[in-house]
Enzyme design. Structure first.
Site, PDB file in Angstrom:
ATOM      1  N   ILE A 252      -2.333 -10.975   2.497  1.00 27.87           N
ATOM      2  CA  ILE A 252      -1.216 -10.183   3.049  1.00 27.87           C
ATOM      3  C   ILE A 252      -1.763  -8.886   3.644  1.00 27.87           C
ATOM      4  CG2 ILE A 252       0.900  -8.910   2.486  1.00 27.87           C
ATOM      5  CD1 ILE A 252       1.422 -11.057   0.297  1.00 27.87           C
TER       6      ILE A 252
ATOM      7  N   ARG B 107       4.279  -5.129  -6.090  1.00 28.76           N
ATOM      8  CA  ARG B 107       5.189  -5.254  -7.217  1.00 28.76           C
ATOM      9  C   ARG B 107       5.466  -3.843  -7.720  1.00 28.76           C
ATOM     10  NH1 ARG B 107       6.263  -9.743  -5.998  1.00 28.76           N
ATOM     11  NH2 ARG B 107       6.041 -11.652  -7.219  1.00 28.76           N
TER      12      ARG B 107
ATOM     13  N   GLU C 143      13.680  -3.995 -11.619  1.00 30.36           N
ATOM     14  CA  GLU C 143      14.313  -4.417 -10.374  1.00 30.36           C
ATOM     15  C   GLU C 143      15.636  -5.069 -10.728  1.00 30.36           C
ATOM     16  OE1 GLU C 143      11.454  -5.499  -7.096  1.00 30.36           O
ATOM     17  OE2 GLU C 143      12.450  -7.417  -7.457  1.00 30.36           O
TER      18      GLU C 143
ATOM     19  N   HIS D 271      13.793  -6.359  -2.579  1.00 28.83           N
ATOM     20  CA  HIS D 271      12.732  -7.375  -2.678  1.00 28.83           C
ATOM     21  C   HIS D 271      12.933  -8.468  -1.610  1.00 28.83           C
ATOM     22  CE1 HIS D 271       9.728  -9.322  -5.689  1.00 28.83           C
ATOM     23  NE2 HIS D 271       9.536  -9.810  -4.477  1.00 28.83           N
TER      24      HIS D 271
HETATM   25  C1  DGY Z   1       6.393 -13.612  -4.141  1.00 33.59           C
HETATM   26  O1  DGY Z   1       6.139 -14.626  -3.510  1.00 33.59           O
HETATM   27  O2  DGY Z   1       5.751 -13.273  -5.128  1.00 33.59           O
HETATM   28  C2  DGY Z   1       7.524 -12.788  -3.669  1.00 33.59           C
HETATM   29  O3  DGY Z   1       7.675 -11.652  -4.404  1.00 33.59           O
HETATM   30  C3  DGY Z   1       8.808 -13.588  -3.660  1.00 33.59           C
HETATM   31  O4  DGY Z   1       9.015 -14.189  -4.885  1.00 33.59           O
END
Ligand code: DGY
Length: 317
Positions: free
Chosen positions: A156, A235, A264, A283
């Protein structure tokens, strides 16, 4: 006998998960906010489909002695005790790579929105207070040409860096170890403290692990520039929210964009919710039609493979 599957309450919009699981076996659907299904039902369960971030520990696994596979919808598995699964020989699967682009898009959307007052500006433009154009009003921070510090250059983070290059940003990063891939991005590896001190924008894109829990706290925020923007698309647990509140309130950093929090949601009286230099999303990092459908398919395919004793498509433990 048909495979027995425990399905955490399914709210997937396309309703593609359930029909596919029905083709695989018998489903016991359980809402994790309610008491567990009866012991005799759990004892028969062979496949567990985790939709949402419901905590799964060794004690719960022990209630399912026939469990052959845990399939998680999503890449993050911090809510699953992987070590307990390993000890019990239960393979765990997730959905990596499929959501990299969508999550990087959200990281960048939050970066731009926080830098350029998108949410405040929208609220203001709808209000009666907007009476005339004022060139001295709501000045933001320039994104192009700025330094982006990425904490966590996994798949990512890599996609975030690619987006940053299109904005003429200079990229530095911090990771457990330097990444060979970084060379093609022209991204320079730096220690975390250096990254925090140099970056105009800091994005958090690492997984939540015992090592990254609480990684950004009061000390780290104090190292950042007063003009800096922090984005958390990882997170909530990687960030100390009380420390973030204080840093934003006291102007130690300029703004923040959070896709995730811990807990959350934040309690409705959490002081962060009263600040207008933070943008908070519920989220939504991977929440596009296309990505969520791909995640649904992968997680069903993982479950099928596990039930049939085949290698999982994306095994995480
Ligand atoms: C993940 O893929 O971990 C995202 O937070 C969605 O669940």
């Amino acid at each position: 006998m048909a495979h027995q599957i425990l399905l955490h309450t399914e709210v997937e919009p396309y309703q593609t998960i359930r029909p596919q699981l029905e083709a695989l076996g018998e489903i016991c659907q359980w809402n994790p906010l309610e008491p567990l299904p009866p012991a005799e039902v759990l004892r028969r369960i062979e496949g567990l489909y985790n939709f949402g971030h419901h905590r799964l520990d060794g004690a719960k696994m022990d209630l399912m002695p026939r469990l052959k596979v845990i399939s998680n919808f999503g890449v993050g598995v911090d809510h699953i005790d992987l070590e307990a699964a390993r000890q019990r020989g239960i393979p765990v699967a997730n959905t990596p790579k499929l959501l990299d682009g969508a999550t990087a898009d959200m990281t960048f959307a939050l970066l731009l929105a926080a830098a350029r007052n998108l949410v405040r500006g929208d609220h203001f433009a709808r209000s009666a207070a907007f009476t005339h154009y004022d060139p001295s009003f709501m000045l933001g921070q320039e994104v192009h040409g700025a330094v982006l510090g990425i904490v966590g250059l996994g798949s990512i983070g890599y996609q975030v860096a690619r987006r940053a290059l299109a904005f003429d940003m200079r990229v530095i990063y911090h990771n457990r170890q330097p990444r060979a891939q970084a060379a093609e991005l022209g991204a320079r590896y730096v220690p975390l403290d250096e990254l925090l001190a140099q970056a105009d924008f800091v994005t958090l894109n690492m997984p939540l692990t015992p090592q990254t829990r609480g990684m950004i706290g009061q000390r780290e925020l104090a190292l950042m520039k007063p003009t800096a923007v922090l984005v958390n698309a990882a997170r909530g647990g990687v960030l100390d929210h009380q420390a973030l509140y204080e840093a934003l309130r006291e102007g130690k950093i300029w703004a923040a964009g959070l896709d995730v929090t811990e807990p959350e949601p934040l309690p409705r009286n959490h002081p962060l919710l009263g600040l207008d230099n933070v943008i908070i999303m519920p989220h939504l990092g991977s929440a596009t039609h296309q990505t969520r459908q791909a995640m649904a398919q992968r997680s069903v395919d993982n479950l099928r493979a596990g039930l049939e004793g085949k290698p999982l498509l994306s095994r995480v433990a």
